[in-house]
Design a protein around this motif. Structure first.
Motif, PDB file in Angstrom:
ATOM      1  N   ASP A 156      -1.490  -4.520   5.020  1.00  0.00           N
ATOM      2  CA  ASP A 156      -2.419  -5.397   4.299  1.00  0.00           C
ATOM      3  C   ASP A 156      -1.913  -6.825   4.260  1.00  0.00           C
ATOM      4  O   ASP A 156      -2.688  -7.785   4.382  1.00  0.00           O
ATOM      5  CB  ASP A 156      -2.680  -4.868   2.886  1.00  0.00           C
ATOM      6  CG  ASP A 156      -1.402  -4.576   2.109  1.00  0.00           C
ATOM      7  OD1 ASP A 156      -0.312  -4.546   2.726  1.00  0.00           O
ATOM      8  OD2 ASP A 156      -1.491  -4.356   0.890  1.00  0.00           O
ATOM      9  N   THR A 186      -2.375  -1.468  -0.185  1.00  0.00           N
ATOM     10  CA  THR A 186      -3.795  -1.449  -0.515  1.00  0.00           C
ATOM     11  C   THR A 186      -4.593  -1.032   0.711  1.00  0.00           C
ATOM     12  O   THR A 186      -4.076  -0.987   1.821  1.00  0.00           O
ATOM     13  CB  THR A 186      -4.268  -2.842  -0.989  1.00  0.00           C
ATOM     14  OG1 THR A 186      -4.066  -3.792   0.073  1.00  0.00           O
ATOM     15  CG2 THR A 186      -3.493  -3.290  -2.213  1.00  0.00           C
ATOM     16  N   ASN A 211      -4.035   3.000  -7.963  1.00  0.00           N
ATOM     17  CA  ASN A 211      -3.980   1.696  -8.607  1.00  0.00           C
ATOM     18  C   ASN A 211      -3.174   1.685  -9.892  1.00  0.00           C
ATOM     19  O   ASN A 211      -3.165   0.695 -10.607  1.00  0.00           O
ATOM     20  CB  ASN A 211      -5.409   1.224  -8.912  1.00  0.00           C
ATOM     21  CG  ASN A 211      -6.242   1.143  -7.663  1.00  0.00           C
ATOM     22  OD1 ASN A 211      -5.743   0.778  -6.619  1.00  0.00           O
ATOM     23  ND2 ASN A 211      -7.504   1.513  -7.763  1.00  0.00           N
ATOM     24  N   GLU A 324      -5.402  -5.445  -7.324  1.00  0.00           N
ATOM     25  CA  GLU A 324      -4.364  -4.744  -6.561  1.00  0.00           C
ATOM     26  C   GLU A 324      -3.151  -5.636  -6.340  1.00  0.00           C
ATOM     27  O   GLU A 324      -2.025  -5.155  -6.254  1.00  0.00           O
ATOM     28  CB  GLU A 324      -4.932  -4.259  -5.227  1.00  0.00           C
ATOM     29  CG  GLU A 324      -5.901  -3.101  -5.375  1.00  0.00           C
ATOM     30  CD  GLU A 324      -6.149  -2.392  -4.058  1.00  0.00           C
ATOM     31  OE1 GLU A 324      -5.195  -2.256  -3.270  1.00  0.00           O
ATOM     32  OE2 GLU A 324      -7.285  -1.972  -3.821  1.00  0.00           O
TER      33      GLU A 324
END
Length: 580
Positions: A156, A186, A211, A324
């Protein structure tokens, strides 16, 4: 899987990790090691930094690698030079007793010739950043047409840093028969696209509730005016003399500004941002790892690859837009069995973001009051007392001086001696916090529509922009607060453009703004502020917020060249970086 002996890994690897202190596999290791050992099925693993991902993919692949072949069999891509070096170092430690398997790390900021020579000598494992890997592919030094394993670590962040095209190029150059292992904190849409386009029926592993923040981290927030964020950081640091933490900011300019202020105020602090050379960056990171720096100010991207387990605090100077990202920030403390604190410094406009993050992570923030001067001084005093009480006394070294020391203080009573001793260490902070103001504010209730319609702002032009060194959004806020008669004036949008900027202030203070800025200089530049022609904007807010466009300014320009005319909406066709 209770221990690594049950994994079936070759003895050379088990001996190495036993020496490294590995005993029980982490959750991500328990899931991935058996999978990679037993199948060539692709894998998507969602896990936070600090969960043991390098061993999770490294150990099973090294078990399967062919030591007799000198060709590249494993490619590991990471977003930053620091993480690249960290992974390569860890892999080499795993390979302590497998001397025939070589690791080469390739990254920018280092001589490419030495990396080319190392590759040509033969290396089964290549760890690289996307940019340098592409460079070596173009030079035909690297050939990935026959690699068996491709690992995308922190995928990510590679996308966040703009490596999408590089990743596509590298993925396209590898064998269709490879096993692809994608590790990410994420799972944004772009990561899903990689899985869809370049992976075959991947198994997805999610570690726990995706999360949820660590149970070892407490989440606090302080509610203050935006202009008091920096002072709040100082009080948090002063209240915690043993603080060792990262302060996260939105932009590198903001990180640099905060760090410079902290240094000027005597704190062991520095910034990590994109304007540093690689040598400067390495120096800052080494000082922080060695705890010569107690506070590191960084953007999310700049902090990648910085893996420290002993952090006491993470401080959010600004909350991130993505919840996030907050999880990732807060997860940098509370590691390896340690407890940690994640602090958010928020203004009234951020309170709803706190609630959003609470829902996202499944945990509550505790609202705390910014400590007052008396509280800070008391905490520092008791910290000093504890240090004195617990200091190691070297009788042998101080014995020759004790007679003179005793004679020097012979006329003082015990109480006087204590007062003198404390004052030597304490006078400066006592003086600083004398009559310190209360930084805490009340949470503002949401105004109804009629209140918002009655709140109006006047928009002003100022002849300062990005071209003026040191001028930025924070500086603009400071200029407003420092020069208006009342510091708590409501501020609207702020648009920093290249050669000039716009800002909004409560219309009740329109004349105060014009008067206050009529005789100011910024560096060697005379400051010019003019009211923008047109209707006032309604529905403002206190502090600053992101988003929005620059808005036009039309009228006679008295300085900066060119007479009157119309200024472009976003300044030479550029997007505004922020508004307010």
């Amino acid at each position: 899987m209770q221990n690594f002996q049950e994994t079936g890994l070759r003895n050379e690897l088990l001996d190495a990790i036993t020496e490294m202190g590995f005993e029980t596999p982490s959750p991500i290791q328990s899931k991935t090691i058996p999978h990679i050992l037993s199948t060539d099925q692709d894998l998507v693993a969602l896990a936070q930094t600090g969960t043991g991902k390098t061993a999770a993919f490294g150990l099973p692949i090294l078990h399967r690698i062919d030591p007799k072949s000198k060709n590249a069999q494993l490619l590991i891509l990471s977003p930053t030079r620091e993480l690249c070096i960290q992974i390569a170092t860890e892999m080499e430690r795993f390979l302590k007793y497998m001397g025939d398997v070589k690791v080469v790390s390739v990254y920018g900021g280092a001589p490419i010739d030495s990396q080319i020579r190392a590759i040509k000598r033969g290396a089964q494992v290549i760890v690289g950043t996307p940019g340098r890997t592409i460079d070596l592919l173009n030079r035909r030094v690297l050939n990935f047409s026959n690699i068996n394993w491709l690992v995308l670590d922190e995928a990510d962040e590679m996308l966040n840093m703009g490596f999408k095209e590089d990743l596509n190029t590298i993925l396209s150059s590898t064998s269709d028969e490879r096993q692809t292992l994608l590790f990410s904190a994420t799972m944004p849409k772009e990561i899903q696209n990689i899985a869809d386009n370049y992976m075959t029926n991947p198994l997805t592993i999610k570690m726990g509730k995706r999360n949820v923040a660590s149970d070892d981290v407490k989440h606090f927030y302080y509610l203050v005016h935006g202009s008091d964020r920096y002072e709040t950081i100082k009080r948090v640091a002063d209240m915690n003399p043993d603080i060792y933490g990262i302060i996260f900011s939105r932009t590198r300019a903001e990180a640099k500004d905060i760090a410079e202020k902290l240094q000027a105020d005597g704190y062991n602090a520095d910034a990590l941002h994109g304007e540093l050379s690689q040598g400067q960056r390495d120096q800052v990171m080494n000082r922080f790892r060695n705890k010569q720096l107690k506070l590191l100010v960084a953007t999310d991207v700049a902090a990648r690859g910085l893996d420290v387990n002993e952090l006491t605090h993470v401080i959010n100077y600004n909350l991130p837009d993505d919840s996030e990202v907050y999880v990732h920030r807060s997860g940098r403390t509370g590691r390896a069995g340690n407890k940690g604190i994640s602090v958010a410094i928020v203004s009234n406009r951020d309170v709803n973001r706190i609630k959003d993050i609470e829902r996202f992570i499944g945990k509550k923030f505790e609202k705390q009051l910014v400590p007052g001067g008396d509280e800070v001084c008391k905490a520092r005093l008791f910290s000093l007392m504890s240090r004195v009480e617990n200091v190691d006394i070297n009788e042998e070294q101080i014995a020759p001086f004790m007679e003179e020391i005793t004679a020097q203080f012979a006329e003082m009573s015990r109480e006087e001696l204590i007062k003198h001793f404390v004052s030597v260490e304490f006078n400066q902070i006592l003086s600083y916090y004398k009559n310190a103001r209360d930084l805490n504010i009340q949470e503002r209730k949401q105004r109804d529509r009629r209140d918002k319609e009655n709140s109006k702002f006047t928009r002003f032009y100022i002849n300062l922009g990005e071209e003026n060194e040191g001028f930025n959004k924070l500086k603009m806020i400071g200029m407003i607060n420092d020069n208006l008669p009342k510091r708590k004036v409501e501020i609207g949008k702020i648009d920093i453009l290249q050669k000039f900027s716009f800002f909004e202030v409560d219309s009740n203070y329109e004349n105060d703004v014009l008067d206050a800025f009529s005789n100011l200089n910024f560096g060697e530049s005379k400051v010019l502020v003019e009211k923008k022609k047109g209707k006032e904007r309604s529905g403002g807010f206190k502090g600053n917020r992101r988003g929005g466009s620059g808005g036009g300014f039309r009228g006679n320009r008295r300085s900066g060249g060119g007479g009157g005319g119309s200024y472009p909406r976003n300044g030479e066709g550029r997007k505004p970086r922020y508004r307010g």
